[in-house]
Design a protein around this motif. Structure first.
Motif, PDB file in Angstrom:
ATOM      1  N   ARG A 165       0.824  -1.205   0.000  1.00 21.60           N
ATOM      2  CA  ARG A 165       0.000   0.000   0.000  1.00 21.60           C
ATOM      3  C   ARG A 165       0.864   1.263   0.000  1.00 21.60           C
ATOM      4  NH1 ARG A 165      -5.423  -0.425   0.996  1.00 21.60           N
ATOM      5  NH2 ARG A 165      -6.173  -2.563   1.241  1.00 21.60           N
ATOM      6  N   LEU A 166       1.927   1.241   0.784  1.00 22.89           N
ATOM      7  CA  LEU A 166       2.804   2.406   0.823  1.00 22.89           C
ATOM      8  C   LEU A 166       3.554   2.577  -0.493  1.00 22.89           C
ATOM      9  CD1 LEU A 166       4.187   2.165   4.472  1.00 22.89           C
ATOM     10  CD2 LEU A 166       2.595   3.863   3.547  1.00 22.89           C
ATOM     11  N   THR A 209       2.341   1.782  -3.419  1.00 22.65           N
ATOM     12  CA  THR A 209       1.366   2.374  -4.330  1.00 22.65           C
ATOM     13  C   THR A 209       1.182   3.857  -4.037  1.00 22.65           C
ATOM     14  OG1 THR A 209       0.203   0.252  -4.507  1.00 22.65           O
ATOM     15  CG2 THR A 209      -0.992   2.238  -5.196  1.00 22.65           C
ATOM     16  N   GLU A 210       1.084   4.195  -2.733  1.00 19.16           N
ATOM     17  CA  GLU A 210       0.929   5.602  -2.356  1.00 19.16           C
ATOM     18  C   GLU A 210       2.087   6.433  -2.874  1.00 19.16           C
ATOM     19  OE1 GLU A 210       1.479   9.283  -0.442  1.00 19.16           O
ATOM     20  OE2 GLU A 210       2.799   7.569  -0.084  1.00 19.16           O
ATOM     21  N   THR A 211       3.297   5.906  -2.767  1.00 16.98           N
ATOM     22  CA  THR A 211       4.473   6.630  -3.243  1.00 16.98           C
ATOM     23  C   THR A 211       4.387   6.873  -4.749  1.00 16.98           C
ATOM     24  OG1 THR A 211       5.850   5.666  -1.496  1.00 16.98           O
ATOM     25  CG2 THR A 211       6.995   6.592  -3.391  1.00 16.98           C
ATOM     26  N   ARG A 253       1.583   9.557  -5.413  1.00 22.22           N
ATOM     27  CA  ARG A 253       1.660  10.805  -4.656  1.00 22.22           C
ATOM     28  C   ARG A 253       1.697  12.036  -5.554  1.00 22.22           C
ATOM     29  NH1 ARG A 253       6.124  10.756  -0.142  1.00 22.22           N
ATOM     30  NH2 ARG A 253       4.786   9.018   0.504  1.00 22.22           N
ATOM     31  N   ILE A 266      -2.080  12.304  -7.100  1.00 18.51           N
ATOM     32  CA  ILE A 266      -3.281  11.956  -6.339  1.00 18.51           C
ATOM     33  C   ILE A 266      -4.255  13.132  -6.242  1.00 18.51           C
ATOM     34  CG2 ILE A 266      -2.313  12.559  -4.083  1.00 18.51           C
ATOM     35  CD1 ILE A 266      -4.595   9.554  -4.895  1.00 18.51           C
ATOM     36  N   THR A 288     -10.802  10.221  -7.023  1.00 16.74           N
ATOM     37  CA  THR A 288     -10.969   9.032  -6.184  1.00 16.74           C
ATOM     38  C   THR A 288     -12.410   8.812  -5.754  1.00 16.74           C
ATOM     39  OG1 THR A 288     -10.312  10.395  -4.282  1.00 16.74           O
ATOM     40  CG2 THR A 288      -8.604   9.082  -5.326  1.00 16.74           C
ATOM     41  N   THR A 333      -4.785   0.219  -4.495  1.00 14.20           N
ATOM     42  CA  THR A 333      -3.640  -0.672  -4.679  1.00 14.20           C
ATOM     43  C   THR A 333      -3.655  -1.315  -6.058  1.00 14.20           C
ATOM     44  OG1 THR A 333      -4.833  -2.529  -3.647  1.00 14.20           O
ATOM     45  CG2 THR A 333      -3.423  -1.192  -2.223  1.00 14.20           C
ATOM     46  N   SER A 354      -1.137  -0.036  -8.559  1.00 10.82           N
ATOM     47  CA  SER A 354       0.295  -0.270  -8.354  1.00 10.82           C
ATOM     48  C   SER A 354       0.955  -0.637  -9.683  1.00 10.82           C
ATOM     49  CB  SER A 354       0.490  -1.412  -7.348  1.00 10.82           C
ATOM     50  OG  SER A 354       1.851  -1.708  -7.177  1.00 10.82           O
TER      51      SER A 354
END
Length: 267
Positions: free
Chosen positions: A87-88, A90-92, A95, A98, A103, A111, A114
């Motif tokens: 998850r992190l 994917t967030e990176t 970012r 976003i 959303t 995710t 990714s």
């Protein structure tokens, strides 16, 4: 070992990615030390320390032979940590875009994005997101299109490919997009040719379309705009869950729209 709090355990694992990799490997099934060392690419002394630390927490145990395996709690921790790591990651990746990703209209876990291809404007290629969209449209035989706007380059590419019989497409666009084309004689003629093409169907939606999405043979592509309507990035992925979402939202607006006719193009 002394009782520890959850954040300390997270820190313990996060300090060494190898600990997470060893635990994740054992959660998948028993491994010998030799197999673990090869799978995680660590030395035997380092592996010994990792196994000792994990054993102290009762996350792994030694079997009857040479195998090590994850315990029930070890599998629980491995699932949580690998999920958090993914998850992190994917967030990176997301970012930088976003803030423009709609959303609230995407009912699929983020995710699933990714590894998506993210295209942003550069100094040498300010139109890079649009060019990525056109690239995907050139490579496909079938396309579902949904957007509140109609880019001129996209319109002309769809025209050339549908008139030549190389592309089958179903598109839904906002009323403003169709009105803008109708007000421009040369574009009005282009759209008229598309409407006359055998394998092209265009509909107009009276409802606001919250996303600009395309589904091609291999990719699902989103064009990301800011509040002023300026294209800031594009994102495309081959993930099947994202594709299913895009097909659902396209079908929703397709069913709610009405066919564009030549009457809509009268200036």
């Amino acid at each position: 070992m002394a009782e520890s709090d959850p954040l300390s355990e997270i820190e313990f694992l996060a300090r060494s990615p190898n600990r997470i990799e060893v635990l994740a490997a054992l959660a998948e099934g028993p491994h010998t030390r030799r197999e673990l060392a090869a799978a995680v690419d660590v030395s035997q002394p380092t592996l010994g320390r990792i196994l000792r630390d994990l054993s102290e927490r009762k996350w792994v145990e030694k079997g009857d032979g040479d195998d090590y395996r994850a315990t029930a709690t070890g599998r629980l921790v491995a699932t949580g940590m690998t999920d958090l790591r993914d998850r992190l990651a994917t967030e990176t990746e997301l970012r930088e875009v976003i803030e423009w990703l709609p959303t609230e209209s995407i009912d699929v876990d983020l995710t699933r994005f990714s590894g998506a291809t993210i295209t942003t404007p550069t100094q040498t290629r300010p139109n890079a997101p649009i060019q990525r969209m056109l690239e995907l449209l050139r490579e496909t035989d079938h396309a579902l299109l949904l957007s509140h706007a109609f880019n001129e380059q996209k319109l002309r590419l769809i025209h050339d490919r549908t008139v030549d019989g190389d592309l089958t497409t179903r598109g839904v666009f906002g009323e403003e997009a169709i009105d803008a084309i109708a007000a421009t004689p040369e574009l009005r003629d282009v759209l008229a040719d598309i409407l006359a093409a055998e394998d092209a169907e265009i509909r107009v939606s009276a409802d606001e379309i919250p996303v600009a999405v395309e589904v091609t043979d291999d990719r699902t592509h989103l064009l990301l705009r800011n509040d002023e309507g300026i294209v800031r990035a594009s994102l495309d992925t081959a993930d099947p869950a994202v594709r299913e979402w895009a097909e659902r939202i396209h079908e929703r607006y397709w069913q709610g729209g009405r066919p564009v006719t030549t009457a809509d193009l009268d200036g």
